[in-house]
Motif scaffolding. Structure first.
Motif, PDB file in Angstrom:
ATOM      1  N   TRP A   1     -96.829   6.428 -27.076  1.00  0.00           N
ATOM      2  CA  TRP A   1     -95.720   5.710 -26.317  1.00  0.00           C
ATOM      3  C   TRP A   1     -94.663   5.076 -27.533  1.00  0.00           C
ATOM      4  O   TRP A   1     -95.131   4.818 -28.683  1.00  0.00           O
TER       5      TRP A   1
ATOM      6  N   GLN B   1     -94.829   3.073 -33.183  1.00  0.00           N
ATOM      7  CA  GLN B   1     -95.420   4.006 -31.930  1.00  0.00           C
ATOM      8  C   GLN B   1     -96.818   3.434 -31.613  1.00  0.00           C
ATOM      9  O   GLN B   1     -97.568   3.068 -32.346  1.00  0.00           O
TER      10      GLN B   1
ATOM     11  N   ASP C   1     -91.402   7.608 -20.495  1.00  0.00           N
ATOM     12  CA  ASP C   1     -91.688   7.217 -21.869  1.00  0.00           C
ATOM     13  C   ASP C   1     -92.925   7.589 -22.425  1.00  0.00           C
ATOM     14  O   ASP C   1     -93.210   7.207 -23.630  1.00  0.00           O
TER      15      ASP C   1
ATOM     16  N   ASP D   1     -93.522   2.129 -28.264  1.00  0.00           N
ATOM     17  CA  ASP D   1     -93.951   0.758 -28.606  1.00  0.00           C
ATOM     18  C   ASP D   1     -95.009   0.245 -27.893  1.00  0.00           C
ATOM     19  O   ASP D   1     -95.540   0.749 -26.814  1.00  0.00           O
TER      20      ASP D   1
ATOM     21  N   SER E   1     -97.630   2.244 -14.427  1.00  0.00           N
ATOM     22  CA  SER E   1     -97.176   3.438 -13.770  1.00  0.00           C
ATOM     23  C   SER E   1     -97.737   4.182 -12.571  1.00  0.00           C
ATOM     24  O   SER E   1     -98.888   3.898 -12.543  1.00  0.00           O
TER      25      SER E   1
ATOM     26  N   ALA F   1     -95.126  -2.538 -25.913  1.00  0.00           N
ATOM     27  CA  ALA F   1     -94.699  -3.085 -24.656  1.00  0.00           C
ATOM     28  C   ALA F   1     -94.601  -1.782 -23.636  1.00  0.00           C
ATOM     29  O   ALA F   1     -95.192  -1.947 -22.381  1.00  0.00           O
ATOM     30  N   THR F   2     -93.966  -0.775 -24.044  1.00  0.00           N
ATOM     31  CA  THR F   2     -93.953   0.159 -23.250  1.00  0.00           C
ATOM     32  C   THR F   2     -95.227   1.036 -22.914  1.00  0.00           C
ATOM     33  O   THR F   2     -95.666   1.338 -21.813  1.00  0.00           O
ATOM     34  N   ALA F   3     -96.352   0.850 -23.998  1.00  0.00           N
ATOM     35  CA  ALA F   3     -97.724   1.358 -23.697  1.00  0.00           C
ATOM     36  C   ALA F   3     -98.384   0.409 -22.758  1.00  0.00           C
ATOM     37  O   ALA F   3     -98.984   0.992 -21.571  1.00  0.00           O
ATOM     38  N   GLN F   4     -98.101  -0.641 -22.701  1.00  0.00           N
ATOM     39  CA  GLN F   4     -98.682  -1.515 -21.894  1.00  0.00           C
ATOM     40  C   GLN F   4     -98.244  -1.412 -20.476  1.00  0.00           C
ATOM     41  O   GLN F   4     -99.040  -1.567 -19.305  1.00  0.00           O
ATOM     42  N   PHE F   5     -96.965  -1.378 -20.269  1.00  0.00           N
ATOM     43  CA  PHE F   5     -96.354  -1.196 -18.707  1.00  0.00           C
ATOM     44  C   PHE F   5     -96.926   0.255 -18.440  1.00  0.00           C
ATOM     45  O   PHE F   5     -97.324   0.388 -17.189  1.00  0.00           O
ATOM     46  N   GLY F   6     -96.822   1.283 -19.058  1.00  0.00           N
ATOM     47  CA  GLY F   6     -96.958   2.496 -18.753  1.00  0.00           C
ATOM     48  C   GLY F   6     -98.543   2.783 -18.171  1.00  0.00           C
ATOM     49  O   GLY F   6     -98.827   3.474 -17.149  1.00  0.00           O
TER      50      GLY F   6
END
Length: 245
Positions: A77, A13, A47, A79, A90, A81-86
């Motif tokens: 988030w 997380q 996410d 992980d 977003s 990578a998802t945190a960076q993208f979000g």
């Protein structure tokens, strides 16, 4: 500056704190209006987990006076990578970024967490350890009848933490003015943070008063390893100050 890159691809997380600064009154009025709309839009971010949309205090942030120029979004988030993208791509986060004059996001992984936030335990503690730079977050719901006593102590604490050369970054934010308070700070290592906590001064006296008087209805304390950041605050990355500290 990137910190703790060995954590970067770990499936753990990731917690983010994103700050936005608005310089003009028109932009600040927009941000104030978004305090309502943002609470509708943020749950729709793909996410995103636990999240809070917060204002900030003036000065170091540890004051009861609202700073209309700063908005903060704390989120979890699945992980990194998802945190960076979000946080960077977003629609909801981009909406803030387009209006802001400056923004900064720090990526974190919890190494310790106790207590509750709005009845939840939002941070998943990683089994990985880090002996490098760290961040500390405290969150409390202050009992209304105690608020005046609490805020009388805050200016001395703010001056104390503001003068500590080991503090690379610090800010006070909150969901509800005067009653829901969050403090966030970044330190070069656990020893520096512990040395501040051990000092006999306004901070230590306030902690003793809080415990003796049971000033808080709910509280949470968390410590994080720092995974990296994106953007700037005050013209540079606050993580660059870790080397100076």
């Amino acid at each position: 500056m990137t910190v703790g890159t060995k954590w970067k691809d770990a499936p753990i997380q990731t917690v983010t704190l994103t700050l936005y600064r608005f310089d003009t009154w028109r932009a600040r009025a927009w941000a104030l209006g978004m305090m309502g709309l943002g609470r509708i839009l943020l749950p729709r971010v793909p996410d995103i987990g636990f999240w809070k949309l917060c204002g900030a205090g003036k000065g170091e942030g540890f004051t009861p006076t609202a700073n209309m120029a700063t908005v903060a979004i704390l989120a979890t988030w699945p992980d990194h990578a998802t945190a960076q993208f979000g946080t960077q791509h977003s629609a909801s986060f981009q909406r803030y970024a387009r209006k802001a004059d400056e923004s900064w996001t720090v990526y974190l992984s919890a190494t310790r967490s106790s207590g509750a936030w709005a009845g939840q335990a939002p941070f998943e503690v990683s089994t990985q350890t880090s002996d490098g730079p760290l961040a500390a977050l405290t969150r409390a719901t202050i009992k209304p009848g105690i608020a005046a006593q609490f805020w009388r102590r805050v200016p001395d604490i703010s001056r104390m933490i503001g003068s500590d050369p080991n503090v690379a970054f610090k800010i006070g934010i909150g969901e509800v003015p005067l009653l829901h308070q969050v403090t966030f700070s970044i330190w070069p290592d656990a020893q520096a943070m512990a040395a501040f906590a051990r000092q006999d001064g306004p901070h230590a006296r306030a902690i003793r008063a809080v415990r003796a008087g049971k000033w808080f209805r709910e509280e949470l304390y968390a410590r994080f390893a720092i995974l990296g950041d994106h953007g700037t605050w005050g013209g540079s990355s606050p993580l660059d100050r870790l080397e100076a500290a």
